[in-house]
Write an enzyme that holds these catalytic residues in place. Structure first.
Site, PDB file in Angstrom:
ATOM      1  N   LYS A 250     -25.250  10.726  30.499  1.00  0.00           N
ATOM      2  CA  LYS A 250     -26.153  10.648  29.339  1.00  0.00           C
ATOM      3  C   LYS A 250     -25.406  10.486  28.023  1.00  0.00           C
ATOM      4  CE  LYS A 250     -30.430  11.987  31.244  1.00  0.00           C
ATOM      5  NZ  LYS A 250     -31.413  12.989  31.543  1.00  0.00           N
ATOM      6  N   ARG A 284     -29.424  15.845  39.471  1.00  0.00           N
ATOM      7  CA  ARG A 284     -29.808  14.423  39.487  1.00  0.00           C
ATOM      8  C   ARG A 284     -28.624  13.604  38.983  1.00  0.00           C
ATOM      9  NH1 ARG A 284     -31.964  10.704  36.008  1.00  0.00           N
ATOM     10  NH2 ARG A 284     -33.571   9.328  36.831  1.00  0.00           N
TER      11      ARG A 284
END
Ligand code: 7PJ
Length: 306
Positions: A250, A284
């Site tokens: 991210k 995840r």
């Protein structure tokens, strides 16, 4: 003991109590249609499969259904305990996709993978109609990054299918969420969101044991908010539901460390290992094999913690 400084002693004692209580993991069950997971157990690794032309980490690579199915099979081979399939990018300022287009992207891939793999498939969607069709096509979990919605259609679709449900926190919508995220206390606000949603989901007929909680790293959060949530992950254990963490590649990693997308694996693994240490049950990730190795090592060490 430092008798001259009783405050310090009290602090140390209460910290010890904290560590002790946290190492006692309450049994939990997660039900998602035909699947059941009993916790405590080794953390589950959720492999990301984006069937989109514009996802920020792997945009376009698996837009073709055949390539997507092959990648899904590969992720399972690499050790994924479940697959998260998405047909609409939710990266900041992503252009929304029509329902027809999203269905066209994900349904054939889910149908084929559901026949060929034994692990649960999660549908990453904000649209109740896509969730319903995906469940019919063989998905078992709805990953709802828009769990902040007001209406009950998603909850009812999950209840009717007895599916698992990832209840993810997001401030705003993908179009605007990163413009200026504001919280008084992000950890408290996310906890209140979880409690409120669990109540509403229950009202829709979704049982507590179908629910997974996710603080939504990067969804309407500054880097500081993301760090506060990751640092406070342990405190969400008291909600007694499996915690999912999605920090893989991210942009807050890029912002903090000045590393490009392709160079964010080490920091992503650091997030995964510390999340597992803090009590996360589902990670995840785009990098399944690396994440499995890192968290198995973490768990082996945790099992020897005195
Ligand atoms: C997340 C997600 C996450 C859940 C995305 C990306 C952006 N679903 N979908 N949690 N992130 N539950 O893959 O980087 O953190 S899309």
């Amino acid at each position: 003991m430092n008798v001259q400084n009783p405050v310090a002693v009290t602090e140390v004692l209460s910290r010890k109590m904290d560590d002790r209580t946290c190492s006692i993991r309450k049994p939990m069950i997660l039900r998602a249609r035909q699947f059941e997971f009993m916790f405590p157990r080794p953390a589950l690794v959720m492999g990301i499969l984006n069937v989109t032309p514009d996802s920020f980490a792997d945009g376009g690579r698996y837009a073709d259904p055949r390539a997507a199915v092959d990648r899904g099979l590969e992720l399972v081979e690499l050790g994924a305990d479940c697959l998260d399939i998405g047909g609409e990018s939710t990266r900041p300022r992503a252009v929304p996709v029509s329902e027809t287009e999203e269905l066209h992207r994900v349904i054939p891939v889910i149908e084929q993978l559901a026949r060929r793999i034994k692990v649960p498939i999660s549908i990453d969607t904000m649209k109740p109609a896509v969730a319903r069709a995906a469940l019919q096509a063989g998905a078992s979990v709805v990953n709802d990054v828009a769990a902040n919605r007001a209406d009950e259609t998603m909850g009812r679709a999950v209840a009717e299918a007895h599916a698992g449900y990832v209840c993810m926190h997001m401030q705003g919508t993908p179009a605007t969420m990163q413009d200026h995220p504001v919280y008084t206390d992000v950890v408290r606000e996310v906890r209140e969101f979880f409690l409120d949603r669990m109540r509403r989901l229950n009202d829709c007929g979704v049982a507590g044991d179908q629910i997974i909680l996710d603080s939504g790293i990067g969804f309407g959060k500054s880097s500081e908010h993301n760090l506060q949530l990751l640092g406070a992950l342990r405190s969400f254990r008291e909600l007694e539901r499996p915690l999912l963490v999605g920090a893989s590649r991210k942009s807050f990693i890029g912002k903090l460390l000045g590393v490009e997308l392709a160079e964010r694996l080490p920091a992503s693994l650091a997030c995964a290992c510390l999340a597992v240490e803090a009590g996360a049950q589902i990670i995840r990730t785009h990098d399944v094999a690396e994440t499995v190795q890192a968290i198995r090592m973490t768990e082996a060490i945790l099992a020897h913690r005195k």
